[in-house]
Design a protein around this motif. Sequence first.
Motif, PDB file in Angstrom:
ATOM      1  N   GLY A 100      -9.323  19.400  21.903  1.00 54.97           N
ATOM      2  CA  GLY A 100      -9.411  18.066  22.253  1.00 54.97           C
ATOM      3  C   GLY A 100     -10.743  17.656  22.296  1.00 54.97           C
ATOM      4  N   ALA A 101     -11.666  18.054  22.855  1.00 53.96           N
ATOM      5  CA  ALA A 101     -12.872  17.582  22.846  1.00 53.96           C
ATOM      6  C   ALA A 101     -13.707  17.286  21.514  1.00 53.96           C
ATOM      7  CB  ALA A 101     -14.097  18.622  23.641  1.00 53.96           C
ATOM      8  N   PHE A 102     -13.368  18.289  20.503  1.00 50.47           N
ATOM      9  CA  PHE A 102     -13.753  18.076  19.289  1.00 50.47           C
ATOM     10  C   PHE A 102     -13.089  16.891  18.544  1.00 50.47           C
ATOM     11  CE2 PHE A 102     -13.630  19.475  14.738  1.00 50.47           C
ATOM     12  CZ  PHE A 102     -15.085  19.546  14.425  1.00 50.47           C
ATOM     13  N   LEU A 103     -11.886  16.686  18.735  1.00 50.57           N
ATOM     14  CA  LEU A 103     -11.024  15.750  18.139  1.00 50.57           C
ATOM     15  C   LEU A 103     -11.378  14.494  18.659  1.00 50.57           C
ATOM     16  CD1 LEU A 103      -7.281  16.651  18.317  1.00 50.57           C
ATOM     17  CD2 LEU A 103      -8.925  16.417  16.356  1.00 50.57           C
ATOM     18  N   PHE A 104     -12.127  14.079  20.025  1.00 47.69           N
ATOM     19  CA  PHE A 104     -12.610  13.031  20.524  1.00 47.69           C
ATOM     20  C   PHE A 104     -14.034  12.816  19.854  1.00 47.69           C
ATOM     21  CE2 PHE A 104     -15.245  11.113  23.615  1.00 47.69           C
ATOM     22  CZ  PHE A 104     -14.729   9.778  23.540  1.00 47.69           C
ATOM     23  N   MET A 105     -14.794  13.891  19.989  1.00 46.22           N
ATOM     24  CA  MET A 105     -16.249  13.984  19.622  1.00 46.22           C
ATOM     25  C   MET A 105     -16.479  13.477  18.165  1.00 46.22           C
ATOM     26  SD  MET A 105     -18.425  16.298  21.527  1.00 46.22           S
ATOM     27  CE  MET A 105     -18.070  18.035  20.851  1.00 46.22           C
ATOM     28  N   VAL A 106     -15.943  14.091  16.923  1.00 47.89           N
ATOM     29  CA  VAL A 106     -16.099  13.663  15.551  1.00 47.89           C
ATOM     30  C   VAL A 106     -15.833  12.324  15.373  1.00 47.89           C
ATOM     31  CG1 VAL A 106     -15.475  14.232  13.609  1.00 47.89           C
ATOM     32  CG2 VAL A 106     -15.856  15.907  14.852  1.00 47.89           C
ATOM     33  N   PRO A 107     -14.994  11.453  15.659  1.00 50.49           N
ATOM     34  CA  PRO A 107     -14.741  10.454  15.359  1.00 50.49           C
ATOM     35  C   PRO A 107     -15.663   9.206  16.088  1.00 50.49           C
ATOM     36  CG  PRO A 107     -12.812  10.997  16.202  1.00 50.49           C
ATOM     37  CD  PRO A 107     -13.558  12.179  16.133  1.00 50.49           C
ATOM     38  N   SER A 108     -15.946   9.965  17.666  1.00 49.80           N
ATOM     39  CA  SER A 108     -16.703   9.124  18.405  1.00 49.80           C
ATOM     40  C   SER A 108     -18.180   8.931  17.900  1.00 49.80           C
ATOM     41  CB  SER A 108     -16.730   9.318  19.834  1.00 49.80           C
ATOM     42  OG  SER A 108     -17.553  10.085  20.073  1.00 49.80           O
ATOM     43  N   ILE A 109     -18.499  10.056  17.303  1.00 50.34           N
ATOM     44  CA  ILE A 109     -19.975  10.020  16.735  1.00 50.34           C
ATOM     45  C   ILE A 109     -20.174   9.208  15.417  1.00 50.34           C
ATOM     46  CG2 ILE A 109     -21.760  11.409  15.676  1.00 50.34           C
ATOM     47  CD1 ILE A 109     -20.753  13.714  17.669  1.00 50.34           C
ATOM     48  N   ILE A 110     -18.939   9.383  14.653  1.00 49.51           N
ATOM     49  CA  ILE A 110     -19.136   8.907  13.348  1.00 49.51           C
ATOM     50  C   ILE A 110     -18.816   7.358  13.475  1.00 49.51           C
ATOM     51  CG2 ILE A 110     -18.003   8.474  11.099  1.00 49.51           C
ATOM     52  CD1 ILE A 110     -19.405  11.329  11.415  1.00 49.51           C
ATOM     53  N   LEU A 111     -18.189   6.883  14.212  1.00 48.66           N
ATOM     54  CA  LEU A 111     -17.974   5.540  14.554  1.00 48.66           C
ATOM     55  C   LEU A 111     -18.636   4.885  15.500  1.00 48.66           C
ATOM     56  CD1 LEU A 111     -13.807   5.806  14.275  1.00 48.66           C
ATOM     57  CD2 LEU A 111     -15.645   5.334  12.625  1.00 48.66           C
ATOM     58  N   SER A 112     -20.008   5.534  15.661  1.00 46.16           N
ATOM     59  CA  SER A 112     -20.662   4.696  17.015  1.00 46.16           C
ATOM     60  C   SER A 112     -21.815   3.919  16.627  1.00 46.16           C
ATOM     61  CB  SER A 112     -21.227   6.089  17.807  1.00 46.16           C
ATOM     62  OG  SER A 112     -22.195   6.815  16.958  1.00 46.16           O
ATOM     63  N   GLY A 113     -22.220   4.114  15.212  1.00 43.31           N
ATOM     64  CA  GLY A 113     -23.495   3.499  14.857  1.00 43.31           C
ATOM     65  C   GLY A 113     -24.767   4.577  14.765  1.00 43.31           C
ATOM     66  N   PHE A 114     -24.333   5.946  14.996  1.00 43.00           N
ATOM     67  CA  PHE A 114     -25.497   6.638  15.139  1.00 43.00           C
ATOM     68  C   PHE A 114     -26.258   6.953  13.868  1.00 43.00           C
ATOM     69  CE2 PHE A 114     -26.851  10.994  14.343  1.00 43.00           C
ATOM     70  CZ  PHE A 114     -27.843  11.159  15.185  1.00 43.00           C
ATOM     71  N   ALA A 115     -25.592   7.116  12.526  1.00 39.42           N
ATOM     72  CA  ALA A 115     -26.265   7.201  11.442  1.00 39.42           C
ATOM     73  C   ALA A 115     -26.120   6.102  10.571  1.00 39.42           C
ATOM     74  CB  ALA A 115     -25.698   8.538  10.516  1.00 39.42           C
ATOM     75  N   THR A 116     -24.733   5.410  10.566  1.00 38.62           N
ATOM     76  CA  THR A 116     -24.549   4.472   9.657  1.00 38.62           C
ATOM     77  C   THR A 116     -23.972   3.182  10.626  1.00 38.62           C
ATOM     78  OG1 THR A 116     -22.249   4.957   9.468  1.00 38.62           O
ATOM     79  CG2 THR A 116     -23.845   5.893   7.650  1.00 38.62           C
ATOM     80  N   PRO A 117     -24.569   1.879  10.225  1.00 33.81           N
ATOM     81  CA  PRO A 117     -24.332   0.836  11.115  1.00 33.81           C
ATOM     82  C   PRO A 117     -22.756   0.378  11.212  1.00 33.81           C
ATOM     83  CG  PRO A 117     -25.877   0.058   9.268  1.00 33.81           C
ATOM     84  CD  PRO A 117     -25.178   1.425   8.971  1.00 33.81           C
TER      85      PRO A 117
END
Lengths: 369, 374
Positions: A288-305
């Motif tokens: 569950g944590a992984f399923l929340f974490m991956v999209p939340s990192i990708i869709l946060s603006g961390f690497a790409t705007p």
Amino acid sequence: MFGQVLALIVKELLAVLRDAKSRMVLIGPPLIQLMVFGYAATFDLSHVPIAIYDQDPSQASRDLVARFVGSPTFHLIAMLRSSHRIDALIDSRQVRLVLVIDRRFTRDLLTARPAPVQVIVDGRNSNTALLTEGYANTILTDFALAWQQAHGAPPPPAVLDIRARYNPTLSSRWFIVPGIVALLTQVVTLLVVALSVARERETGTFDQLLVTPLRPIDILLGKGLPGLLIGGFEASVIIAAAVWWFDVPLRGGLLPLYLGLLLFVVAVTGVGLAISSLAATQQQALLGAFLFMVPSIILSGFATPIANMPTWVQDLTLLNPMRYFLVIVRGVFLEGDGARALVPQYWPMALIGLASLTAAGWLFRKRVT
Amino acid sequence: MIPGAPRRLAGLLRKEMLQIWRDPSALAIAFVLPAALLLIFGYGVSLDARNVPVALVTQRPGALAASFTGAFAHSPFFRPRRYLTIQRAERAMAARRVEAIIWLPSDFARRAAAGGDSPIGVIVNGVDANDARLIEGYVQQLWAGWLTRQAEARGRPPPLALAVQPQVRFNPAVDSRDYLVPGLIAVIMTLTGALLTALVIAREWERGTMEALMVTRVTIREILLAKLVPYFLLGMGGMAASVMIAVFLFGVPLRGSIWVLTGASALFMLAALGMGLLISGFARNQFVAGQIAIITTFLPAFILSGFVFDINAMPAAVRLLTHIVAARYFVAILQSVFLAGDVWSVILPNALALAVMAVVFLGLARAIARKRLD
């Protein structure tokens, strides 16, 4: 009542910190990631391998070649004598850019006609291609302007005076390292909190906890606060490393930063507790944590705007607490933002925290009864 | 080999197939996980700056200033907004309403007419350094185009001494999705390949069924082989699904041959599964195996494979480290096969490296498994 909750918090901290394996998960991976991300995650180009095919060896072309050789961005690996190796060099990725100086180069320069030069770029990595092309254009424009000035040609009516605010050397490390504060704080807090209830349920100690005089809300507090403490501690270590190890300027105050951190960790704790209440085993909690974490990192603006994403994805990111905290850390570090400027980032996180904690409390009570 | 080996192997294979078929989690890891990740990443990850909000400040309007700022309105890269004073534009930038400011001072037209070299202020928000560089590049292009048009309109000689002809090979539209999606496939298949084997074998240890297998007459080689074959097929199935999504949903061109793609994928899958077998040899519970799989395969594949961060730009020590990341070689092959075609000078050395890694990982997994049996 408070004493009992405190006892639970201490027990919870001990449970996490005494087990060598979970201590490892808290200390090892974040430090490795900080180092690897800090050093490897860069968009800055240097030593880009290039080749030059100079069809008009002359004083002017030698000047131009010298500008490319002298640039730290480029690394000249071949002067070509004919055009037939260009394709092979680009195809095999031995060079990323080939500069072709036309046979009429000097003649056109002297007769005030635009002298042709060709810039061939490997587009397989489109971002590198655009940046490489940009660097090459800057060198070529500088050369053209300098040549015109030296030969008494009229200057262009207007020239660009480009400055970068907040990050004058445009170092991508200044962008990535503050982002890691948000990234790792989220990972650690989420893991600690998400596994806490599930672990007790798996080992059967959860039932014991329920027969104590603690109310569900106390248990929730006792489970949530350790994540808050550990997340806050981990974030402080990374903030210190960003300032003293990676030399990222901290222009704003600590108060607006820690206010944001508090709200962020509360929001993540709420999500973690909700996952934990839903999961029956540690493995489910981890998934569950992984399923929340991956999209939340990708869709946060961390690497790409975020601005580059399709509109519906941008709307989706409004639910992501990390998106707001990233703006806060970068704002405080680089732009010196104060608390007032960051209010538009604070309240959505507070709202998400409130909603996720309420949901967690509700799920929790439902599981208890 | 002991007589009866083929029959035993066939029996084991049948057992593995049945296990996969009856337990949906392996199928989920092989198909649902890659598809879901590819969709999230494919839509979420883009480096193309389009419609960048930019502030235009013209302190004294005129024909020259209008011709320059007009170019911004027609550019697909910019979404211009007008501000009356530089102070207001600065405030808009501080509030993140605009990413850049173009400032034409009040003496812009006068200086342009007098001697030229009239400065145009360009202030870019440098927080996102990559975006800032791209924006600078777009402004420069716009400026060069404007200069040429100005000179042509007045019948003057061209304003710049050079005529630069840019040519971007393989991706003329410079669309970042075309290069990110092939790389993503490598990252995602690294994760699923290692997770598949690591989790599944760790589960056998956890449930004690591994010991049960070991007391039978089957050899360790047969056990490993029986694990490898079905998960190899599953992984290749996931790979095929990912390629279909890339080509049909995201419209990434596939210029190389499908056979080269299949061959390279097979080599890579062997290396990834070997890595998974190796992890499961160390970690005998699912939690630890899952953690190790994510930390040793997913993160390096994401950061060190050259899929989004260029390996050339990394410090020498980190560059050296990238050589032990299998995804690095696969990313290089995928980006070439998708965008450039069958470029043997890229494919052969990278395929060789993948083959070496597959042999090393599988060999190590075999060696560790033997030790555990003694």
